[in-house]
Design an enzyme around this catalytic site. Structure first.
Site, PDB file in Angstrom:
ATOM      1  CG  LEU A  40      -3.589  -3.472   1.060  1.00  0.00           C
ATOM      2  CD1 LEU A  40      -4.447  -4.166   0.022  1.00  0.00           C
ATOM      3  CD2 LEU A  40      -4.462  -2.979   2.210  1.00  0.00           C
ATOM      4  CE1 TYR A  89       6.105   1.076   0.445  1.00  0.00           C
ATOM      5  CE2 TYR A  89       6.253   3.259  -0.537  1.00  0.00           C
ATOM      6  CZ  TYR A  89       5.502   2.245   0.033  1.00  0.00           C
ATOM      7  OH  TYR A  89       4.139   2.427   0.194  1.00  0.00           O
TER       8      TYR A  89
HETATM    9  P1  NAD Z   1       1.157  -1.020   7.394  1.00  0.00           P
HETATM   10  O1  NAD Z   1       2.615  -1.121   7.673  1.00  0.00           O
HETATM   11  O2  NAD Z   1       0.253  -0.609   8.484  1.00  0.00           O
HETATM   12  O3  NAD Z   1       0.590  -2.375   6.801  1.00  0.00           O
HETATM   13  C1  NAD Z   1       1.362  -3.283   6.062  1.00  0.00           C
HETATM   14  C2  NAD Z   1       1.011  -4.680   6.529  1.00  0.00           C
HETATM   15  O4  NAD Z   1       1.757  -5.643   5.756  1.00  0.00           O
HETATM   16  C3  NAD Z   1       1.390  -4.921   7.990  1.00  0.00           C
HETATM   17  O5  NAD Z   1       0.309  -5.537   8.664  1.00  0.00           O
HETATM   18  C4  NAD Z   1       2.590  -5.842   7.920  1.00  0.00           C
HETATM   19  O6  NAD Z   1       2.747  -6.668   9.055  1.00  0.00           O
HETATM   20  C5  NAD Z   1       2.297  -6.617   6.650  1.00  0.00           C
HETATM   21  N1  NAD Z   1       3.490  -7.189   6.028  1.00  0.00           N
HETATM   22  C6  NAD Z   1       4.668  -6.577   5.772  1.00  0.00           C
HETATM   23  N2  NAD Z   1       5.509  -7.438   5.184  1.00  0.00           N
HETATM   24  C7  NAD Z   1       4.846  -8.614   5.049  1.00  0.00           C
HETATM   25  C8  NAD Z   1       5.182  -9.878   4.531  1.00  0.00           C
HETATM   26  N3  NAD Z   1       6.396 -10.116   3.997  1.00  0.00           N
HETATM   27  N4  NAD Z   1       4.255 -10.871   4.571  1.00  0.00           N
HETATM   28  C9  NAD Z   1       3.030 -10.653   5.108  1.00  0.00           C
HETATM   29  N5  NAD Z   1       2.647  -9.476   5.632  1.00  0.00           N
HETATM   30  C10 NAD Z   1       3.564  -8.469   5.594  1.00  0.00           C
HETATM   31  O7  NAD Z   1       1.000  -0.020   6.148  1.00  0.00           O
HETATM   32  P2  NAD Z   1      -0.312   0.564   5.456  1.00  0.00           P
HETATM   33  O8  NAD Z   1      -0.241   2.025   5.567  1.00  0.00           O
HETATM   34  O9  NAD Z   1      -1.518  -0.147   5.952  1.00  0.00           O
HETATM   35  O10 NAD Z   1      -0.030   0.165   3.929  1.00  0.00           O
HETATM   36  C11 NAD Z   1      -0.685  -0.932   3.315  1.00  0.00           C
HETATM   37  C12 NAD Z   1      -0.298  -0.971   1.834  1.00  0.00           C
HETATM   38  O11 NAD Z   1      -0.692   0.250   1.201  1.00  0.00           O
HETATM   39  C13 NAD Z   1       1.193  -1.129   1.592  1.00  0.00           C
HETATM   40  O12 NAD Z   1       1.395  -1.991   0.499  1.00  0.00           O
HETATM   41  C14 NAD Z   1       1.646   0.266   1.247  1.00  0.00           C
HETATM   42  O13 NAD Z   1       2.765   0.261   0.392  1.00  0.00           O
HETATM   43  C15 NAD Z   1       0.418   0.830   0.548  1.00  0.00           C
HETATM   44  N6  NAD Z   1       0.373   2.301   0.649  1.00  0.00           N
HETATM   45  C16 NAD Z   1       0.003   2.926   1.807  1.00  0.00           C
HETATM   46  C17 NAD Z   1      -0.009   4.316   1.873  1.00  0.00           C
HETATM   47  C18 NAD Z   1      -0.447   5.054   3.110  1.00  0.00           C
HETATM   48  O14 NAD Z   1      -0.456   6.299   3.100  1.00  0.00           O
HETATM   49  N7  NAD Z   1      -0.852   4.416   4.180  1.00  0.00           N
HETATM   50  C19 NAD Z   1       0.371   5.074   0.755  1.00  0.00           C
HETATM   51  C20 NAD Z   1       0.777   4.408  -0.396  1.00  0.00           C
HETATM   52  C21 NAD Z   1       0.758   3.013  -0.438  1.00  0.00           C
END
Ligand code: NAD
Ligand code: UDP
Length: 327
Positions: A85, A157
Protein backbone atom coordinates in the site's frame (compact mmCIF):
# COMPACT_ATOMS: atom_id res chain seq x y z
CA UNK A 1 2.61 -20.53 9.22
CA UNK A 2 1.58 -21.70 12.65
CA UNK A 3 -1.93 -22.40 13.93
CA UNK A 4 -4.57 -24.06 11.78
CA UNK A 5 -8.36 -24.07 11.98
CA UNK A 6 -11.40 -23.39 9.80
CA UNK A 7 -11.97 -19.77 8.77
CA UNK A 8 -14.98 -19.39 6.54
CA UNK A 9 -14.57 -21.92 3.77
CA UNK A 10 -10.79 -21.65 3.76
CA UNK A 11 -8.45 -23.50 6.09
CA UNK A 12 -7.37 -20.78 8.51
CA UNK A 13 -3.64 -20.42 8.94
CA UNK A 14 -2.04 -17.85 11.17
CA UNK A 15 0.23 -15.97 8.82
CA UNK A 16 3.02 -13.43 9.02
CA UNK A 17 1.75 -10.57 6.90
CA UNK A 18 3.69 -7.54 5.67
CA UNK A 19 1.71 -4.33 5.12
CA UNK A 20 3.68 -1.57 3.39
CA UNK A 21 2.22 1.89 4.00
CA UNK A 22 0.73 0.37 7.15
CA UNK A 23 0.82 3.63 9.12
CA UNK A 24 -1.35 5.42 6.56
CA UNK A 25 -5.12 5.81 6.40
CA UNK A 26 -6.01 2.52 4.67
CA UNK A 27 -2.92 0.68 5.90
CA UNK A 28 -3.70 1.24 9.58
CA UNK A 29 -7.25 -0.09 9.12
CA UNK A 30 -5.87 -3.11 7.26
CA UNK A 31 -3.30 -3.85 10.02
CA UNK A 32 -6.10 -3.67 12.59
CA UNK A 33 -8.26 -6.07 10.59
CA UNK A 34 -5.45 -8.60 10.01
CA UNK A 35 -4.59 -8.60 13.72
CA UNK A 36 -8.26 -9.11 14.56
CA UNK A 37 -8.27 -12.09 12.18
CA UNK A 38 -5.45 -13.63 14.23
CA UNK A 39 -2.42 -12.92 12.03
CA UNK A 40 1.00 -11.48 12.83
CA UNK A 41 1.51 -8.11 11.15
CA UNK A 42 4.73 -6.42 10.12
CA UNK A 43 3.95 -2.80 9.28
CA UNK A 44 6.53 -1.01 7.14
CA UNK A 45 6.27 2.75 6.58
CA UNK A 46 8.56 5.77 6.15
CA UNK A 47 6.00 8.16 7.70
CA UNK A 48 5.87 10.31 4.56
CA UNK A 49 2.12 10.74 5.02
CA UNK A 50 1.47 8.09 7.66
CA UNK A 51 1.72 8.80 11.38
CA UNK A 52 2.58 7.04 14.59
CA UNK A 53 -0.84 8.09 15.91
CA UNK A 54 -2.56 5.93 13.28
CA UNK A 55 -0.94 2.80 14.73
CA UNK A 56 -0.62 3.89 18.35
CA UNK A 57 -3.32 1.50 19.56
CA UNK A 58 -1.55 -1.43 17.83
CA UNK A 59 1.94 -0.90 19.25
CA UNK A 60 1.19 -2.86 22.44
CA UNK A 61 -0.06 -5.89 20.52
CA UNK A 62 2.54 -8.67 20.63
CA UNK A 63 1.56 -9.80 17.14
CA UNK A 64 2.25 -6.31 15.68
CA UNK A 65 5.66 -5.02 14.69
CA UNK A 66 6.57 -1.67 13.13
CA UNK A 67 9.59 -1.07 10.93
CA UNK A 68 10.56 2.36 9.60
CA UNK A 69 11.67 1.79 6.03
CA UNK A 70 11.36 3.37 2.57
CA UNK A 71 10.12 0.82 0.02
CA UNK A 72 12.25 2.37 -2.74
CA UNK A 73 15.08 0.46 -1.01
CA UNK A 74 15.20 -3.36 -0.88
CA UNK A 75 13.69 -5.05 2.14
CA UNK A 76 14.81 -8.38 3.58
CA UNK A 77 12.21 -9.93 5.89
CA UNK A 78 10.46 -13.30 6.15
CA UNK A 79 6.68 -13.25 5.65
CA UNK A 80 3.91 -15.35 4.10
CA UNK A 81 1.92 -12.57 2.42
CA UNK A 82 2.45 -8.96 1.34
CA UNK A 83 -0.06 -6.11 0.98
CA UNK A 84 1.69 -3.30 -0.92
CA UNK A 85 0.00 0.00 0.00
CA UNK A 86 2.99 2.33 0.36
CA UNK A 87 2.36 5.44 -1.75
CA UNK A 88 0.90 8.87 -1.00
CA UNK A 89 -2.69 8.92 -2.26
CA UNK A 90 -4.01 12.46 -2.11
CA UNK A 91 -3.24 14.78 -5.06
CA UNK A 92 -1.64 17.35 -2.69
CA UNK A 93 0.67 14.75 -1.21
CA UNK A 94 1.64 12.89 -4.35
CA UNK A 95 2.27 16.12 -6.28
CA UNK A 96 4.48 17.48 -3.47
CA UNK A 97 7.45 15.38 -4.67
CA UNK A 98 6.33 13.81 -7.96
CA UNK A 99 9.65 12.10 -8.70
CA UNK A 100 9.56 10.36 -5.33
CA UNK A 101 5.92 9.36 -6.01
CA UNK A 102 6.89 7.56 -9.22
CA UNK A 103 9.88 5.96 -7.46
CA UNK A 104 7.64 4.76 -4.64
CA UNK A 105 5.18 3.17 -7.07
CA UNK A 106 7.71 1.67 -9.45
CA UNK A 107 10.83 0.92 -7.38
CA UNK A 108 8.59 0.05 -4.44
CA UNK A 109 6.70 -2.49 -6.59
CA UNK A 110 9.97 -3.97 -7.92
CA UNK A 111 11.35 -4.35 -4.40
CA UNK A 112 8.17 -5.88 -2.98
CA UNK A 113 7.75 -8.20 -5.99
CA UNK A 114 11.39 -9.28 -5.61
CA UNK A 115 10.72 -10.03 -1.96
CA UNK A 116 7.55 -11.99 -2.86
CA UNK A 117 9.47 -13.95 -5.49
CA UNK A 118 12.24 -14.95 -3.04
CA UNK A 119 9.68 -15.99 -0.42
CA UNK A 120 7.08 -17.52 -2.76
CA UNK A 121 4.63 -15.17 -1.02
CA UNK A 122 1.25 -14.01 -2.30
CA UNK A 123 1.30 -10.26 -2.99
CA UNK A 124 -1.50 -7.68 -3.17
CA UNK A 125 -1.19 -4.33 -4.94
CA UNK A 126 -3.22 -1.28 -3.95
CA UNK A 127 -3.81 0.10 -7.42
CA UNK A 128 -6.26 2.86 -8.19
CA UNK A 129 -9.13 4.13 -10.31
CA UNK A 130 -6.60 6.75 -11.45
CA UNK A 131 -5.29 4.16 -13.93
CA UNK A 132 -8.46 5.06 -15.89
CA UNK A 133 -7.46 8.77 -15.90
CA UNK A 134 -10.28 11.07 -17.04
CA UNK A 135 -12.46 8.22 -18.29
CA UNK A 136 -14.40 8.15 -21.54
CA UNK A 137 -16.27 4.97 -20.51
CA UNK A 138 -18.80 5.10 -17.74
CA UNK A 139 -19.02 3.42 -15.26
CA UNK A 140 -15.48 2.10 -15.47
CA UNK A 141 -15.05 -1.63 -16.04
CA UNK A 142 -11.75 -3.43 -15.56
CA UNK A 143 -11.26 -3.96 -19.32
CA UNK A 144 -11.33 -0.20 -20.00
CA UNK A 145 -7.74 0.84 -20.77
CA UNK A 146 -7.98 4.39 -19.57
CA UNK A 147 -7.45 7.96 -20.68
CA UNK A 148 -4.41 9.25 -18.81
CA UNK A 149 -2.36 12.35 -19.61
CA UNK A 150 1.21 11.00 -19.32
CA UNK A 151 2.78 14.45 -18.85
CA UNK A 152 0.25 16.17 -16.58
CA UNK A 153 0.51 16.90 -12.83
CA UNK A 154 -1.35 13.68 -11.90
CA UNK A 155 0.87 11.50 -14.13
CA UNK A 156 3.47 10.75 -11.43
CA UNK A 157 0.73 8.87 -9.58
CA UNK A 158 -1.39 7.56 -12.46
CA UNK A 159 1.51 6.34 -14.60
CA UNK A 160 3.44 5.10 -11.56
CA UNK A 161 0.45 2.94 -10.59
CA UNK A 162 -0.03 1.78 -14.20
CA UNK A 163 3.63 0.74 -14.38
CA UNK A 164 3.28 -1.06 -11.04
CA UNK A 165 0.35 -3.05 -12.49
CA UNK A 166 2.54 -3.93 -15.51
CA UNK A 167 5.26 -5.17 -13.17
CA UNK A 168 2.78 -7.28 -11.20
CA UNK A 169 1.52 -9.00 -14.35
CA UNK A 170 5.04 -9.48 -15.73
CA UNK A 171 6.14 -11.10 -12.47
CA UNK A 172 3.09 -13.33 -12.76
CA UNK A 173 3.91 -14.31 -16.39
CA UNK A 174 7.68 -14.53 -15.92
CA UNK A 175 7.96 -15.94 -12.40
CA UNK A 176 4.50 -17.42 -11.80
CA UNK A 177 3.97 -15.14 -8.80
CA UNK A 178 0.63 -15.27 -6.99
CA UNK A 179 -0.62 -11.68 -7.42
CA UNK A 180 -3.78 -9.74 -6.49
CA UNK A 181 -4.43 -6.29 -7.95
CA UNK A 182 -7.23 -4.11 -6.57
CA UNK A 183 -8.24 -0.88 -8.32
CA UNK A 184 -9.44 1.25 -5.44
CA UNK A 185 -11.95 4.06 -5.97
CA UNK A 186 -12.28 7.07 -3.62
CA UNK A 187 -12.40 5.80 -0.05
CA UNK A 188 -13.02 7.81 3.11
CA UNK A 189 -13.24 7.27 6.85
CA UNK A 190 -11.59 7.96 10.20
CA UNK A 191 -7.81 8.56 10.06
CA UNK A 192 -7.88 10.36 6.74
CA UNK A 193 -5.40 13.19 7.05
CA UNK A 194 -7.01 16.38 8.22
CA UNK A 195 -5.07 18.49 5.71
CA UNK A 196 -4.45 16.16 2.77
CA UNK A 197 -6.74 18.18 0.51
CA UNK A 198 -9.07 15.30 -0.36
CA UNK A 199 -12.63 16.29 -0.80
CA UNK A 200 -14.30 14.43 2.09
CA UNK A 201 -11.79 15.54 4.73
CA UNK A 202 -11.68 19.11 3.35
CA UNK A 203 -15.47 19.53 3.33
CA UNK A 204 -16.04 18.01 6.77
CA UNK A 205 -13.29 20.05 8.41
CA UNK A 206 -14.44 23.25 6.69
CA UNK A 207 -18.05 22.58 7.73
CA UNK A 208 -17.10 21.87 11.35
CA UNK A 209 -14.98 25.05 11.51
CA UNK A 210 -17.70 27.12 9.84
CA UNK A 211 -15.29 28.00 7.02
CA UNK A 212 -16.31 28.27 3.33
CA UNK A 213 -16.65 24.90 1.56
CA UNK A 214 -14.23 25.02 -1.39
CA UNK A 215 -15.84 23.67 -4.56
CA UNK A 216 -13.35 23.24 -7.40
CA UNK A 217 -14.88 24.08 -10.77
CA UNK A 218 -18.67 24.13 -10.90
CA UNK A 219 -18.95 21.06 -8.67
CA UNK A 220 -20.68 18.99 -11.34
CA UNK A 221 -17.78 16.51 -11.49
CA UNK A 222 -18.70 13.21 -9.88
CA UNK A 223 -17.06 10.65 -7.62
CA UNK A 224 -18.33 7.55 -5.80
CA UNK A 225 -17.27 7.21 -2.16
CA UNK A 226 -16.61 3.94 -0.33
CA UNK A 227 -16.44 3.68 3.46
CA UNK A 228 -13.10 2.29 4.67
CA UNK A 229 -14.50 -0.82 6.44
CA UNK A 230 -16.19 -1.97 3.24
CA UNK A 231 -13.00 -1.53 1.28
CA UNK A 232 -10.86 -3.47 3.76
CA UNK A 233 -13.35 -6.35 3.60
CA UNK A 234 -12.83 -6.32 -0.19
CA UNK A 235 -9.01 -6.40 0.25
CA UNK A 236 -9.17 -9.44 2.52
CA UNK A 237 -11.61 -11.30 0.27
CA UNK A 238 -9.47 -10.64 -2.81
CA UNK A 239 -6.31 -11.79 -1.05
CA UNK A 240 -7.98 -14.97 0.19
CA UNK A 241 -9.91 -16.04 -2.86
CA UNK A 242 -8.85 -18.86 -5.20
CA UNK A 243 -5.40 -18.91 -6.80
CA UNK A 244 -6.56 -18.18 -10.35
CA UNK A 245 -7.98 -14.74 -9.41
CA UNK A 246 -5.36 -12.07 -10.06
CA UNK A 247 -7.53 -9.02 -10.76
CA UNK A 248 -7.40 -6.24 -11.55
CA UNK A 249 -10.67 -5.97 -9.64
CA UNK A 250 -12.46 -2.65 -9.04
CA UNK A 251 -13.23 -2.02 -5.37
CA UNK A 252 -15.40 0.95 -4.57
CA UNK A 253 -18.93 2.07 -3.88
CA UNK A 254 -20.91 2.46 -7.12
CA UNK A 255 -23.18 5.22 -5.80
CA UNK A 256 -22.16 8.29 -7.79
CA UNK A 257 -22.60 11.81 -6.46
CA UNK A 258 -21.54 15.24 -7.70
CA UNK A 259 -19.10 17.24 -5.60
CA UNK A 260 -21.72 19.97 -5.13
CA UNK A 261 -24.24 17.39 -3.82
CA UNK A 262 -21.56 16.07 -1.47
CA UNK A 263 -21.00 19.57 -0.10
CA UNK A 264 -24.74 20.02 0.50
CA UNK A 265 -24.99 16.66 2.25
CA UNK A 266 -22.07 17.44 4.57
CA UNK A 267 -23.52 20.87 5.43
CA UNK A 268 -26.83 19.16 6.25
CA UNK A 269 -25.23 16.43 8.41
CA UNK A 270 -23.03 18.82 10.37
CA UNK A 271 -25.72 21.52 10.68
CA UNK A 272 -23.05 23.94 9.49
CA UNK A 273 -23.67 27.49 8.25
CA UNK A 274 -20.63 27.37 5.94
CA UNK A 275 -21.15 29.06 2.55
CA UNK A 276 -20.02 27.45 -0.71
CA UNK A 277 -16.94 29.00 -2.32
CA UNK A 278 -15.97 28.37 -5.98
CA UNK A 279 -12.29 27.75 -6.75
CA UNK A 280 -10.60 26.88 -10.06
CA UNK A 281 -10.74 23.24 -11.15
CA UNK A 282 -7.25 21.67 -10.94
CA UNK A 283 -5.88 20.55 -14.32
CA UNK A 284 -6.63 16.97 -15.41
CA UNK A 285 -9.25 16.64 -12.66
CA UNK A 286 -11.47 13.73 -13.86
CA UNK A 287 -15.02 14.86 -14.65
CA UNK A 288 -16.77 11.62 -13.85
CA UNK A 289 -15.77 8.54 -11.91
CA UNK A 290 -17.77 5.53 -10.78
CA UNK A 291 -16.80 1.87 -10.52
CA UNK A 292 -18.54 -1.03 -12.18
CA UNK A 293 -18.19 -3.62 -9.42
CA UNK A 294 -19.80 -6.61 -11.18
CA UNK A 295 -16.48 -8.47 -11.12
CA UNK A 296 -16.02 -8.02 -7.36
CA UNK A 297 -19.62 -9.15 -6.79
CA UNK A 298 -19.15 -12.25 -8.93
CA UNK A 299 -15.67 -13.32 -7.80
CA UNK A 300 -15.64 -12.17 -4.20
CA UNK A 301 -19.33 -11.96 -3.36
CA UNK A 302 -18.45 -8.44 -2.23
CA UNK A 303 -20.31 -5.17 -2.31
CA UNK A 304 -20.34 -2.15 -0.01
CA UNK A 305 -22.80 -2.26 2.89
CA UNK A 306 -22.32 1.18 4.45
CA UNK A 307 -24.40 3.98 2.91
CA UNK A 308 -22.76 7.35 2.29
CA UNK A 309 -24.79 9.15 4.96
CA UNK A 310 -23.90 6.56 7.61
CA UNK A 311 -20.20 6.62 6.69
CA UNK A 312 -20.11 10.41 6.61
CA UNK A 313 -21.64 10.53 10.10
CA UNK A 314 -18.82 8.32 11.45
CA UNK A 315 -16.25 10.44 9.65
CA UNK A 316 -17.77 13.67 10.99
CA UNK A 317 -17.66 12.27 14.55
CA UNK A 318 -13.97 11.40 14.04
CA UNK A 319 -12.97 14.85 12.73
CA UNK A 320 -15.05 16.56 15.41
CA UNK A 321 -13.03 14.69 18.04
CA UNK A 322 -9.72 15.51 16.32
CA UNK A 323 -10.59 19.21 16.11
CA UNK A 324 -11.70 19.35 19.76
CA UNK A 325 -8.49 17.61 20.88
CA UNK A 326 -6.35 20.13 19.01
CA UNK A 327 -8.35 23.21 20.10
P1 NAD B 1 -1.91 7.44 2.89
O1 NAD B 1 -1.10 8.56 2.34
O2 NAD B 1 -2.69 7.65 4.12
O3 NAD B 1 -1.03 6.14 3.11
C1 NAD B 1 0.12 5.85 2.36
C2 NAD B 1 1.18 5.33 3.31
O4 NAD B 1 2.36 4.98 2.57
C3 NAD B 1 1.61 6.39 4.33
O5 NAD B 1 1.64 5.82 5.62
C4 NAD B 1 3.00 6.79 3.88
O6 NAD B 1 3.83 7.26 4.93
C5 NAD B 1 3.50 5.50 3.25
N1 NAD B 1 4.57 5.71 2.27
C6 NAD B 1 4.60 6.60 1.26
N2 NAD B 1 5.75 6.47 0.58
C7 NAD B 1 6.45 5.46 1.17
C8 NAD B 1 7.70 4.86 0.93
N3 NAD B 1 8.49 5.27 -0.09
N4 NAD B 1 8.11 3.85 1.74
C9 NAD B 1 7.33 3.44 2.77
N5 NAD B 1 6.13 3.97 3.06
C10 NAD B 1 5.71 4.98 2.25
O7 NAD B 1 -2.90 6.97 1.71
P2 NAD B 1 -4.07 5.89 1.71
O8 NAD B 1 -5.30 6.59 1.34
O9 NAD B 1 -4.03 5.08 2.95
O10 NAD B 1 -3.62 4.99 0.46
C11 NAD B 1 -3.00 3.72 0.64
C12 NAD B 1 -2.82 3.07 -0.73
O11 NAD B 1 -4.09 2.90 -1.36
C13 NAD B 1 -1.96 3.87 -1.69
O12 NAD B 1 -1.14 2.99 -2.42
C14 NAD B 1 -2.96 4.53 -2.60
O13 NAD B 1 -2.43 4.77 -3.89
C15 NAD B 1 -4.07 3.49 -2.65
N6 NAD B 1 -5.37 4.12 -2.96
C16 NAD B 1 -6.07 4.82 -2.02
C17 NAD B 1 -7.28 5.42 -2.35
C18 NAD B 1 -8.11 6.17 -1.34
O14 NAD B 1 -9.20 6.66 -1.69
N7 NAD B 1 -7.72 6.29 -0.09
C19 NAD B 1 -7.79 5.30 -3.65
C20 NAD B 1 -7.04 4.60 -4.60
C21 NAD B 1 -5.83 4.00 -4.23
N1 UDP C 1 -12.49 18.89 -4.61
C1 UDP C 1 -13.23 20.05 -4.35
N2 UDP C 1 -12.91 20.76 -3.23
C2 UDP C 1 -11.93 20.38 -2.37
C3 UDP C 1 -11.20 19.20 -2.64
C4 UDP C 1 -11.50 18.49 -3.79
O1 UDP C 1 -14.13 20.44 -5.09
O2 UDP C 1 -11.71 21.09 -1.37
C5 UDP C 1 -12.85 18.11 -5.81
C6 UDP C 1 -11.68 17.76 -6.73
O3 UDP C 1 -11.44 18.79 -7.66
C7 UDP C 1 -12.19 16.49 -7.37
C8 UDP C 1 -13.03 15.83 -6.29
O4 UDP C 1 -13.34 16.85 -5.35
O5 UDP C 1 -13.01 16.79 -8.47
C9 UDP C 1 -12.32 14.69 -5.57
O6 UDP C 1 -11.06 15.16 -5.16
P1 UDP C 1 -10.06 14.30 -4.28
O7 UDP C 1 -8.78 15.07 -4.21
O8 UDP C 1 -10.71 13.92 -3.01
O9 UDP C 1 -9.86 12.94 -5.08
P2 UDP C 1 -9.56 12.58 -6.62
O10 UDP C 1 -9.61 13.80 -7.47
O11 UDP C 1 -8.22 11.95 -6.59
O12 UDP C 1 -10.66 11.65 -6.94
Amino acid sequence: MQEHGYWGLRLFSRKQILVTGGAGFLGSHLCERLLADGHDVLCVDNFFTGTRDNILSLLDNKRFEFMRHDVTFPLYVEVDEIYNLACPASPNHYQHDPVQTTKTSVHGAINMLGLAKRLGARIFQASTSEVYGDPTVHPQTEDYRGHVNPIGPRACYDEGKRCAETLFFDYRRQHNLNIRVARIFNTYGPRMHIDDGRVVSNFIVQALRGEPITIYGDGSQTRAFCYVDDLIEGFVRLMNTSDDVTGPVNLGNPVEISIRQLATKIIELTGSRSPLLSKPLPSDDPLQRCPDISMAKRLLDWEPTIALEQGLQRCIAYFDQVLRASA
